[in-house]
Design an enzyme around this catalytic site. Structure first.
Site, PDB file in Angstrom:
ATOM      1  N   GLN A  78    -107.084 -30.128 -14.315  1.00 11.00           N
ATOM      2  CA  GLN A  78    -108.242 -29.453 -14.904  1.00 11.00           C
ATOM      3  C   GLN A  78    -108.636 -28.265 -14.036  1.00 11.00           C
ATOM      4  OE1 GLN A  78    -111.594 -31.917 -15.945  1.00 11.00           O
ATOM      5  NE2 GLN A  78    -112.725 -30.167 -16.730  1.00 11.00           N
ATOM      6  N   PHE A  79    -108.089 -27.086 -14.370  1.00 11.31           N
ATOM      7  CA  PHE A  79    -108.342 -25.894 -13.569  1.00 11.31           C
ATOM      8  C   PHE A  79    -109.809 -25.479 -13.595  1.00 11.31           C
ATOM      9  CE2 PHE A  79    -108.100 -23.793 -17.612  1.00 11.31           C
ATOM     10  CZ  PHE A  79    -108.815 -22.618 -17.467  1.00 11.31           C
ATOM     11  N   THR A  80    -110.558 -25.884 -14.607  1.00 14.56           N
ATOM     12  CA  THR A  80    -111.959 -25.473 -14.701  1.00 14.56           C
ATOM     13  C   THR A  80    -112.803 -26.035 -13.555  1.00 14.56           C
ATOM     14  OG1 THR A  80    -112.509 -27.296 -16.199  1.00 14.56           O
ATOM     15  CG2 THR A  80    -111.874 -25.196 -17.207  1.00 14.56           C
TER      16      THR A  80
END
Length: 146
Positions: A78-80
């Protein structure tokens, strides 16, 4: 490198209508990789997750790790999680590791986690994932390593 851990009664990832990873009791781990992250940091984080005690023991205290609780791990990229959100009204994803590098590191970390713990499931890197979970508690922790 950041990990958001949620203690779950069950969790699964669905991509294009297919379940790609599923656990019953255990830890749902959302993993964010930053530009400065590397495999050694990832090993430290995985080791910490495996040893982190946030399951109830016989006394009802958070004394057991995922292995002692007979749980599983669902590891989801989850890059966010790496977004800077202090300024403005739109997240800045500049600190996130570029996708090609992040995919390679994520795959290394999945392999490492699976070598250290038998029940590790995953999502699919960069896919449009639908994550289903029943949070237990709720109990949620944010872990970081440097």
């Amino acid at each position: 490198m950041r990990a958001l851990l949620q203690r779950v009664l069950e969790a699964k990832v669905v991509v294009d209508g297919e379940v790609t990873g599923e656990i019953q009791k255990g830890i749902l781990v959302f993993l964010g990789l930053g530009k400065e992250d590397n495999f050694e940091k990832g090993q430290k984080l995985i080791d910490k997750i495996l040893k982190y005690r946030f399951f109830d023991d016989e006394q009802g205290k958070m004394g057991w790790n995922v292995s002692q609780a007979n749980g599983g791990i669902l590891l989801v990229s989850q890059f966010t999680l790496m977004a800077q959100t202090q300024k403005g009204l739109r997240p800045d994803f500049g600190p996130a590791m570029p996708p090609n590098e992040a995919k390679a590191l994520y795959e290394q970390l999945v392999a490492y986690a699976q070598s250290q713990f038998a029940n590790v499931q995953t999502g699919i890197f960069a896919a449009d994932m639908k994550v289903h979970l029943i949070n237990d508690g709720p109990v949620t922790f944010n872990l970081e390593v440097e």
